[in-house]
Design a protein around this motif. Structure first.
Motif, PDB file in Angstrom:
ATOM      1  N   SER A  27      26.970  59.668   8.686  1.00 49.68           N
ATOM      2  CA  SER A  27      27.616  59.322   9.956  1.00 49.68           C
ATOM      3  C   SER A  27      28.687  60.322  10.371  1.00 49.68           C
ATOM      4  CB  SER A  27      28.227  57.922   9.867  1.00 49.68           C
ATOM      5  OG  SER A  27      29.140  57.845   8.780  1.00 49.68           O
ATOM      6  N   ASN A  28      29.156  61.151   9.433  1.00 50.60           N
ATOM      7  CA  ASN A  28      30.124  62.201   9.759  1.00 50.60           C
ATOM      8  C   ASN A  28      29.459  63.567   9.594  1.00 50.60           C
ATOM      9  OD1 ASN A  28      32.264  60.332  10.199  1.00 50.60           O
ATOM     10  ND2 ASN A  28      32.539  60.176   7.988  1.00 50.60           N
ATOM     11  N   ILE A  45      22.766  70.529   7.714  1.00 51.74           N
ATOM     12  CA  ILE A  45      23.699  69.489   8.149  1.00 51.74           C
ATOM     13  C   ILE A  45      24.346  68.870   6.917  1.00 51.74           C
ATOM     14  CG2 ILE A  45      23.935  67.284   9.333  1.00 51.74           C
ATOM     15  CD1 ILE A  45      21.681  68.111  11.179  1.00 51.74           C
ATOM     16  N   LEU A  46      25.672  68.853   6.913  1.00 56.00           N
ATOM     17  CA  LEU A  46      26.461  68.346   5.797  1.00 56.00           C
ATOM     18  C   LEU A  46      27.103  67.021   6.182  1.00 56.00           C
ATOM     19  CD1 LEU A  46      28.206  71.759   5.022  1.00 56.00           C
ATOM     20  CD2 LEU A  46      26.092  70.878   4.006  1.00 56.00           C
ATOM     21  N   GLN A  47      27.665  66.333   5.187  1.00 62.30           N
ATOM     22  CA  GLN A  47      28.338  65.060   5.422  1.00 62.30           C
ATOM     23  C   GLN A  47      29.793  65.168   4.994  1.00 62.30           C
ATOM     24  OE1 GLN A  47      28.249  62.327   6.876  1.00 62.30           O
ATOM     25  NE2 GLN A  47      29.153  60.662   5.703  1.00 62.30           N
ATOM     26  N   SER A  48      30.698  64.831   5.910  1.00 59.19           N
ATOM     27  CA  SER A  48      32.125  64.811   5.599  1.00 59.19           C
ATOM     28  C   SER A  48      32.534  63.394   5.211  1.00 59.19           C
ATOM     29  CB  SER A  48      32.932  65.268   6.818  1.00 59.19           C
ATOM     30  OG  SER A  48      34.316  65.092   6.601  1.00 59.19           O
ATOM     31  N   PRO A  49      33.458  63.230   4.249  1.00 62.07           N
ATOM     32  CA  PRO A  49      33.895  61.878   3.883  1.00 62.07           C
ATOM     33  C   PRO A  49      34.629  61.166   5.014  1.00 62.07           C
ATOM     34  CG  PRO A  49      35.244  63.542   2.800  1.00 62.07           C
ATOM     35  CD  PRO A  49      34.087  64.256   3.421  1.00 62.07           C
ATOM     36  N   VAL A  50      35.249  61.930   5.899  1.00 56.95           N
ATOM     37  CA  VAL A  50      35.911  61.371   7.084  1.00 56.95           C
ATOM     38  C   VAL A  50      35.416  62.151   8.291  1.00 56.95           C
ATOM     39  CG1 VAL A  50      37.972  60.636   5.834  1.00 56.95           C
ATOM     40  CG2 VAL A  50      37.906  62.914   6.869  1.00 56.95           C
ATOM     41  N   PRO A  51      35.585  61.616   9.497  1.00 61.91           N
ATOM     42  CA  PRO A  51      35.164  62.371  10.681  1.00 61.91           C
ATOM     43  C   PRO A  51      35.796  63.759  10.713  1.00 61.91           C
ATOM     44  CG  PRO A  51      35.656  60.115  11.282  1.00 61.91           C
ATOM     45  CD  PRO A  51      36.083  60.274   9.850  1.00 61.91           C
ATOM     46  N   LEU A  52      35.027  64.718  11.150  1.00 64.13           N
ATOM     47  CA  LEU A  52      35.487  66.103  11.181  1.00 64.13           C
ATOM     48  C   LEU A  52      36.593  66.308  12.212  1.00 64.13           C
ATOM     49  CD1 LEU A  52      34.673  68.836   9.853  1.00 64.13           C
ATOM     50  CD2 LEU A  52      33.325  69.276  11.902  1.00 64.13           C
ATOM     51  N   LEU A  70      48.502  59.691  13.405  1.00 64.70           N
ATOM     52  CA  LEU A  70      47.155  59.158  13.202  1.00 64.70           C
ATOM     53  C   LEU A  70      46.397  60.031  12.212  1.00 64.70           C
ATOM     54  CD1 LEU A  70      47.972  57.638  15.818  1.00 64.70           C
ATOM     55  CD2 LEU A  70      45.609  57.921  16.601  1.00 64.70           C
ATOM     56  N   ASP A  71      45.723  59.390  11.270  1.00 65.36           N
ATOM     57  CA  ASP A  71      44.820  60.091  10.365  1.00 65.36           C
ATOM     58  C   ASP A  71      43.745  59.109   9.923  1.00 65.36           C
ATOM     59  OD1 ASP A  71      46.153  58.437   8.578  1.00 65.36           O
ATOM     60  OD2 ASP A  71      46.797  60.051   7.230  1.00 65.36           O
ATOM     61  N   TYR A  72      43.006  59.455   8.875  1.00 63.52           N
ATOM     62  CA  TYR A  72      41.947  58.584   8.379  1.00 63.52           C
ATOM     63  C   TYR A  72      42.319  58.031   7.006  1.00 63.52           C
ATOM     64  CZ  TYR A  72      39.248  60.811  12.078  1.00 63.52           C
ATOM     65  OH  TYR A  72      38.817  61.272  13.291  1.00 63.52           O
ATOM     66  N   TYR A  73      41.867  56.822   6.771  1.00 59.10           N
ATOM     67  CA  TYR A  73      42.090  56.174   5.480  1.00 59.10           C
ATOM     68  C   TYR A  73      40.736  55.717   4.952  1.00 59.10           C
ATOM     69  CZ  TYR A  73      43.263  52.484   2.145  1.00 59.10           C
ATOM     70  OH  TYR A  73      43.334  51.693   1.024  1.00 59.10           O
ATOM     71  N   ILE A  74      40.436  56.059   3.700  1.00 57.19           N
ATOM     72  CA  ILE A  74      39.181  55.638   3.077  1.00 57.19           C
ATOM     73  C   ILE A  74      39.476  54.513   2.095  1.00 57.19           C
ATOM     74  CG2 ILE A  74      37.215  56.337   1.670  1.00 57.19           C
ATOM     75  CD1 ILE A  74      37.552  59.151   2.712  1.00 57.19           C
TER      76      ILE A  74
END
Length: 447
Positions: free
Chosen positions: A191-192, A281-288, A418-422
């Motif tokens: 999805s990312n 195509i790669l996958q990032s753990p959070v949106p790029l 604002l940032d991302y939290y996993i």
């Protein structure tokens, strides 16, 4: 005598000049009449369409919507058998109908009876004349194993490429839907998704596989330029059994032209450029894309869960949420007590820098009130956000002071990073809001 001879010579010259200009001495630029040339073109197009033993892979962008893919095979009477990626059942179930070639604004291929092409023109799908597809297509040109028509009304290209025997076997055995689902599954699992260019530029890839007129069957590539601004390029796409074809001029970004998304191997999709470049195509753990850019870009809905506490929340937010809920409990509708539910940042308008903060207040077994508060925002020099309350009305205005622990004392006054939290337990990414002024006032939301 000389005068008479001179007169006769001049008269002879005039007669000779006039006779030399008679119509039957005109040499035409073409050796056939327009009617004969049109007949030749129609015969050529018919022979081309009907002589492809393994049929055709067909793609088209539509005027109002995205892009669509087909497989078509024509018999000698121009009866066509087709499959389409418009709907899942169209990809797995063939449809036969009659077509004909006729003189119009050129050699016109007309789909006379109902089929998957005419679905794109069906006003039942959209009052604006369907998706903006045509039923009459004018022959434009041939190039090697391809033949291209242009829609008579919307002027959108209908492009045919000869299929191979292997491709025909997949289309006609139900494999088209399987191929489409494989693309969908890849982007669900990734999805990312993004690609990394040779110069270190990362480009996020977000496809929309729906049939939504304004956004569906399109893929958007997005990156952040040297000034920190978002740069995006979007193309309409169509599924084939081998690829997601990026239609028209494809996606143009970072100085490259991307033309298709196809399998690099059994597990990996790659994006291919017009010059043969290939980027897995790669996958990032959070949106790029940085969280603040996602927020200010508009279109997202960030929803804070209806929970007393959640992973990633700060202690001050938990305490103030509980206090706000207690205040809301003092209100009721028909004797049913209100409570504090989800809180959403929605209707974000990046151009106007406005959004709606919706506070849901459930009551009874399944009822609720939506309290909508109008806000504006500013992006500070350090890329933090400042929210400013503007107005509210009705129930929202009546309960506004009750929300003071969350709104008037924090969201309306503080600056937020604002940032991302996993979530460490679920591995789900959330958007995180952290107060710069009160660092334990932290909350997260889905987006």
């Amino acid at each position: 005598m000389k005068k008479i001879s001179s007169f006769l010579f001049s008269l002879f010259a005039i007669v000779f000049f006039i006779s030399s200009c008679k119509k039957d001495s005109y040499v035409a630029k073409f050796d056939k009449s327009p009617e004969a040339r049109m007949s030749d073109t129609i015969n050529f197009v018919k022979k081309t369409l009907t002589s492809a033993p393994d049929g055709w892979i067909v793609t088209t962008p539509v005027y109002f919507g995205g892009g669509y893919g087909f497989y078509m095979s024509f018999d000698d009477s121009l009866q066509v058998t087709m499959y389409s990626d418009l709907l899942d059942q169209f990809a797995s179930t063939s449809k036969q109908s009659q077509t004909r070639l006729r003189a119009d604004m050129g050699a016109a291929l007309t789909f006379d009876t109902y089929n998957y092409i005419t679905e794109l023109n069906d006003p039942d799908n959209n009052v604006r004349n369907g998706y903006g597809g045509d039923v009459d297509y004018i022959y434009d040109h041939t190039n090697g194993d391809s033949i291209v028509f242009l829609g008579k009304r919307y002027r959108m290209p209908l492009s045919f490429v000869k299929a191979t025997a292997a491709q025909k076997a997949i289309y006609t055995s139900g494999g088209y839907l399987t191929a489409i689902q494989a693309f969908r599954d890849f982007f669900t699992a990734n999805s990312n998704a993004y690609i990394a260019l040779d110069d270190g530029t990362n480009i996020a890839i977000v496809p929309n596989a729906s049939n939504d007129l304004d956004a569906g069957k399109r893929v958007t590539f997005t990156t952040v330029d040297g000034n920190g601004d978002l740069v995006s390029s979007t193309a309409k796409f169509a599924y084939t059994v081998d690829e997601m074809s990026l239609l028209d001029s494809g996606v143009n970004i970072a100085g490259l032209q991307f033309k298709k998304i196809a399998w690099k191997d059994a597990q990996t999709l790659a994006v291919y450029t017009s010059t043969g470049g290939k980027y897995p195509i790669l996958q990032s753990p959070v949106p790029l894309i940085p969280a603040v850019n996602v927020f200010t870009g508009g279109g997202s809905v960030i929803t804070v869960a209806n929970e007393t506490s959640a992973s990633g929340w700060g202690s001050d937010f938990v305490t103030r949420r509980a206090s706000t809920n207690a205040g809301i409990n003092g209100w009721n509708v028909g004797g049913s007590q209100l409570s504090l539910g989800e809180i959403s940042f929605m209707s974000i308008n990046g151009a106007a820098k406005t959004f709606t903060l919706r506070v849901v207040t459930p009551y009874g077994s399944s009822s609720y009130l939506n309290l909508d508060y109008s806000y504006s925002y500013e992006v500070n020099s350090d890329n933090t956000l400042k929210f400013t309350y503007r107005t509210s009305s009705g129930n929202a205005n009546a309960l506004y002071s009750t929300l003071s622990p969350l709104l008037q004392e924090r969201i309306n006054t503080d600056n937020f990073a604002l940032d991302y939290y996993i979530d460490p337990d679920t591995n789900v990414a959330y958007m995180r809001f952290t107060s710069v002024d009160n660092p334990t006032f932290v909350f997260t939301g889905t987006f």
